[in-house]
Design a protein around this motif. Sequence first.
Motif, PDB file in Angstrom:
ATOM      1  N   GLY A  68       0.804  -1.218   0.000  1.00  0.00           N
ATOM      2  CA  GLY A  68       0.000   0.000   0.000  1.00  0.00           C
ATOM      3  C   GLY A  68       0.836   1.267   0.000  1.00  0.00           C
ATOM      4  O   GLY A  68       0.452   2.285  -0.592  1.00  0.00           O
ATOM      5  N   THR A  69       1.993   1.214   0.633  1.00  0.00           N
ATOM      6  CA  THR A  69       2.879   2.384   0.700  1.00  0.00           C
ATOM      7  C   THR A  69       3.232   2.878  -0.705  1.00  0.00           C
ATOM      8  O   THR A  69       3.319   4.087  -0.949  1.00  0.00           O
ATOM      9  CB  THR A  69       4.150   2.008   1.496  1.00  0.00           C
ATOM     10  OG1 THR A  69       3.736   1.569   2.796  1.00  0.00           O
ATOM     11  CG2 THR A  69       5.094   3.177   1.645  1.00  0.00           C
ATOM     12  N   TRP A  72       0.396   4.927  -2.016  1.00  0.00           N
ATOM     13  CA  TRP A  72       0.431   6.281  -1.419  1.00  0.00           C
ATOM     14  C   TRP A  72       1.328   7.186  -2.255  1.00  0.00           C
ATOM     15  O   TRP A  72       0.999   8.324  -2.568  1.00  0.00           O
ATOM     16  CB  TRP A  72       1.085   6.211  -0.038  1.00  0.00           C
ATOM     17  CG  TRP A  72       0.237   6.077   1.166  1.00  0.00           C
ATOM     18  CD1 TRP A  72      -1.113   6.222   1.274  1.00  0.00           C
ATOM     19  CD2 TRP A  72       0.735   5.800   2.501  1.00  0.00           C
ATOM     20  NE1 TRP A  72      -1.489   6.044   2.586  1.00  0.00           N
ATOM     21  CE2 TRP A  72      -0.387   5.789   3.349  1.00  0.00           C
ATOM     22  CE3 TRP A  72       1.998   5.577   3.035  1.00  0.00           C
ATOM     23  CZ2 TRP A  72      -0.270   5.550   4.727  1.00  0.00           C
ATOM     24  CZ3 TRP A  72       2.107   5.335   4.398  1.00  0.00           C
ATOM     25  CH2 TRP A  72       0.983   5.317   5.232  1.00  0.00           C
ATOM     26  N   VAL A 143      -7.022   9.484   5.545  1.00  0.00           N
ATOM     27  CA  VAL A 143      -7.052   8.025   5.689  1.00  0.00           C
ATOM     28  C   VAL A 143      -8.487   7.644   6.071  1.00  0.00           C
ATOM     29  O   VAL A 143      -8.978   8.073   7.118  1.00  0.00           O
ATOM     30  CB  VAL A 143      -6.053   7.562   6.771  1.00  0.00           C
ATOM     31  CG1 VAL A 143      -6.177   6.058   7.007  1.00  0.00           C
ATOM     32  CG2 VAL A 143      -4.619   7.922   6.359  1.00  0.00           C
ATOM     33  N   ASN A 145     -10.006   4.658   6.813  1.00  0.00           N
ATOM     34  CA  ASN A 145     -10.066   3.854   8.045  1.00  0.00           C
ATOM     35  C   ASN A 145      -8.670   3.818   8.653  1.00  0.00           C
ATOM     36  O   ASN A 145      -7.760   3.218   8.082  1.00  0.00           O
ATOM     37  CB  ASN A 145     -10.555   2.440   7.734  1.00  0.00           C
ATOM     38  CG  ASN A 145     -10.746   1.623   9.001  1.00  0.00           C
ATOM     39  OD1 ASN A 145     -11.660   1.883   9.777  1.00  0.00           O
ATOM     40  ND2 ASN A 145      -9.881   0.662   9.241  1.00  0.00           N
ATOM     41  N   THR A 147      -6.126   2.413  10.625  1.00  0.00           N
ATOM     42  CA  THR A 147      -5.953   1.049  11.140  1.00  0.00           C
ATOM     43  C   THR A 147      -5.286   1.032  12.510  1.00  0.00           C
ATOM     44  O   THR A 147      -5.371   0.043  13.240  1.00  0.00           O
ATOM     45  CB  THR A 147      -5.106   0.225  10.140  1.00  0.00           C
ATOM     46  OG1 THR A 147      -5.450   0.633   8.818  1.00  0.00           O
ATOM     47  CG2 THR A 147      -5.355  -1.257  10.284  1.00  0.00           C
ATOM     48  N   ASP A 174      -6.976   7.269   1.441  1.00  0.00           N
ATOM     49  CA  ASP A 174      -6.386   5.949   1.709  1.00  0.00           C
ATOM     50  C   ASP A 174      -7.499   5.019   2.202  1.00  0.00           C
ATOM     51  O   ASP A 174      -8.078   5.256   3.266  1.00  0.00           O
ATOM     52  CB  ASP A 174      -5.290   6.129   2.780  1.00  0.00           C
ATOM     53  CG  ASP A 174      -4.766   4.823   3.366  1.00  0.00           C
ATOM     54  OD1 ASP A 174      -5.415   3.769   3.225  1.00  0.00           O
ATOM     55  OD2 ASP A 174      -3.705   4.868   4.015  1.00  0.00           O
ATOM     56  N   ILE A 176      -6.910   1.650   2.459  1.00  0.00           N
ATOM     57  CA  ILE A 176      -6.175   0.375   2.545  1.00  0.00           C
ATOM     58  C   ILE A 176      -6.870  -0.614   3.480  1.00  0.00           C
ATOM     59  O   ILE A 176      -6.941  -1.805   3.185  1.00  0.00           O
ATOM     60  CB  ILE A 176      -4.703   0.639   2.912  1.00  0.00           C
ATOM     61  CG1 ILE A 176      -4.010   1.255   1.683  1.00  0.00           C
ATOM     62  CG2 ILE A 176      -3.976  -0.647   3.365  1.00  0.00           C
ATOM     63  CD1 ILE A 176      -2.599   1.717   1.882  1.00  0.00           C
ATOM     64  N   SER A 177      -7.435  -0.126   4.594  1.00  0.00           N
ATOM     65  CA  SER A 177      -8.113  -1.077   5.487  1.00  0.00           C
ATOM     66  C   SER A 177      -9.632  -0.894   5.494  1.00  0.00           C
ATOM     67  O   SER A 177     -10.301  -1.325   6.426  1.00  0.00           O
ATOM     68  CB  SER A 177      -7.553  -0.969   6.906  1.00  0.00           C
ATOM     69  OG  SER A 177      -7.718   0.332   7.415  1.00  0.00           O
ATOM     70  N   GLN A 199      -4.308  -6.759   0.887  1.00  0.00           N
ATOM     71  CA  GLN A 199      -4.195  -7.722   1.980  1.00  0.00           C
ATOM     72  C   GLN A 199      -5.221  -7.566   3.097  1.00  0.00           C
ATOM     73  O   GLN A 199      -5.054  -8.158   4.146  1.00  0.00           O
ATOM     74  CB  GLN A 199      -2.773  -7.662   2.553  1.00  0.00           C
ATOM     75  CG  GLN A 199      -2.436  -6.435   3.388  1.00  0.00           C
ATOM     76  CD  GLN A 199      -1.893  -5.254   2.594  1.00  0.00           C
ATOM     77  OE1 GLN A 199      -2.192  -5.118   1.427  1.00  0.00           O
ATOM     78  NE2 GLN A 199      -1.116  -4.395   3.236  1.00  0.00           N
ATOM     79  N   LYS A 200      -6.281  -6.771   2.854  1.00  0.00           N
ATOM     80  CA  LYS A 200      -7.234  -6.577   3.951  1.00  0.00           C
ATOM     81  C   LYS A 200      -8.629  -6.982   3.482  1.00  0.00           C
ATOM     82  O   LYS A 200      -8.908  -8.170   3.372  1.00  0.00           O
ATOM     83  CB  LYS A 200      -7.128  -5.153   4.465  1.00  0.00           C
ATOM     84  CG  LYS A 200      -5.657  -4.883   4.882  1.00  0.00           C
ATOM     85  CD  LYS A 200      -5.455  -3.699   5.752  1.00  0.00           C
ATOM     86  CE  LYS A 200      -3.974  -3.388   5.865  1.00  0.00           C
ATOM     87  NZ  LYS A 200      -3.518  -3.200   7.213  1.00  0.00           N
TER      88      LYS A 200
HETATM   89  N1  PLP Z   1      -2.476   2.914   5.288  1.00  0.00           N
HETATM   90  C1  PLP Z   1      -3.209   2.161   6.116  1.00  0.00           C
HETATM   91  C2  PLP Z   1      -4.516   2.689   6.596  1.00  0.00           C
HETATM   92  C3  PLP Z   1      -2.741   0.912   6.514  1.00  0.00           C
HETATM   93  O1  PLP Z   1      -3.473   0.155   7.346  1.00  0.00           O
HETATM   94  C4  PLP Z   1      -1.490   0.452   6.031  1.00  0.00           C
HETATM   95  C5  PLP Z   1      -0.959  -0.851   6.458  1.00  0.00           C
HETATM   96  O2  PLP Z   1      -1.474  -1.510   7.329  1.00  0.00           O
HETATM   97  C6  PLP Z   1      -0.772   1.268   5.175  1.00  0.00           C
HETATM   98  C7  PLP Z   1      -1.293   2.488   4.811  1.00  0.00           C
HETATM   99  C8  PLP Z   1       0.557   0.840   4.641  1.00  0.00           C
HETATM  100  O3  PLP Z   1       0.345  -0.205   3.741  1.00  0.00           O
HETATM  101  P1  PLP Z   1       1.470  -1.303   3.434  1.00  0.00           P
HETATM  102  O4  PLP Z   1       1.938  -1.818   4.746  1.00  0.00           O
HETATM  103  O5  PLP Z   1       0.736  -2.322   2.595  1.00  0.00           O
HETATM  104  O6  PLP Z   1       2.541  -0.621   2.670  1.00  0.00           O
END
Ligand code: PLP
Length: 391
Positions: A68-69, A72, A143, A145, A147, A174, A176-177, A199-200
């Motif tokens: 996910g990074t 971003w 963001v 959610n 996390t 974002d 991602i979660s 992955q979530k």
């Molecule tokens: N943003 C959120 C909300 C996340 O939960 C995470 C990872 O858990 C990230 C960014 C970073 O993603 P990654 O670890 O897949 O690079």
Amino acid sequence: YQSSPIAGRHFLQIPGPTNVPDRVLRAMDNPTMDHRGPDFGRFGAQLLEKLRTVFKTEGPVVIYPASGTGAWEAALVNTLSPGDRVLMCETGWFATLWQEMAERLQLRPEFIPTDWRRGADAPAIEAALREDRSHGIKAVCVVHNETSTGCTSRIEEVRRAIDAAGHPALLLVDTISSLGSIDYRHDEWGVDVTVAGSQKGLMLPPGLSFNAVSEKALKATETAKLPRSFWDWHPMLKANETGYFPYTPATNLLYGLDAAVDMLNEEGLDNVFARHDRFAEATRRAVRHWGLEIQCEEPRHYSSSLTAVRLPEGHSANALRAVILERFNMSLGNGLGRLNDRVFRIGHLGDFGPLSLIGTLGGVEMGLGAAGVPHKPGGVQAAMAYLNGNA
Ligand code: PLP
């Protein structure tokens, strides 16, 4: 690879990576194909098309072989220039990491604080944008959610705040979660770039990440001057027109993605969200029954993908997690940044059913007893009563 001597399947109840359903594992267990051959083009084209349903967009979704990074970074470098001001919201650890990345990329982030116990502050966003009469702020980054805290920001309110201020900033979100776990609407909420990971809620192993891209974001690439090469949307979108990628895609993860998107659409996204809402509420009922505090203080911001639980003063969340791992073979999320050792996080997202929930809560309740954390037994019962409709 799991080293526990305890029989039975490991409970992976961190808030991502999540458990990968057998159907997705089976889909990945196929021969890697020629990513420049005709079969791949057909496969890629239909996958890129149907992936849009999960983001609720008619526009393109770019897939990177990255965590996910990376997505971003892609969102920032495709749309912005060195020195650009970006408005970010300090909802927790992940918002802080994104802000640090913006600084390293020579953007100028302005960080609206929270106490890590609620989502983004839409009125504060509106006020900051109203003050920016010269429109120096080029993007608002939120963001969805968080996390690290289990707080979900209301993106539709952030959208309304930007509109109320009459400000042209891009909206970067974002998810991602949250994607595939919590209601999210890229087009309807006027989001310009949605950042997501595999992955979530998408129930895949780590390794893929995504940008859903609006027309306005595409337009912004014409003037954006941050250096970009691997992350550049344009070669990607060009190759995607015929179902291909400009470099070697993560072929077998894409097979898994194909199956995961089918699973989400077969269940129906609204049903998926309702399932997560229900298990989150059952979890909160258990936590309250135990007499423990939920990290999120604002009920409108409760997360349906995870619950972060605070331990009473003098008790270690890391020690509790270690006991639960050792005795019951379950992984729970740790506290991140300033919440290290203060909270543990229960992931209740992805391929997760009623008995996954009861098993998870049972492991936590036994762990509280084993670790000597003061609590009132019966939280699992409270969750079961809620699920059975007789709470
Ligand atoms: N943003 C959120 C909300 C996340 O939960 C995470 C990872 O858990 C990230 C960014 C970073 O993603 P990654 O670890 O897949 O690079």
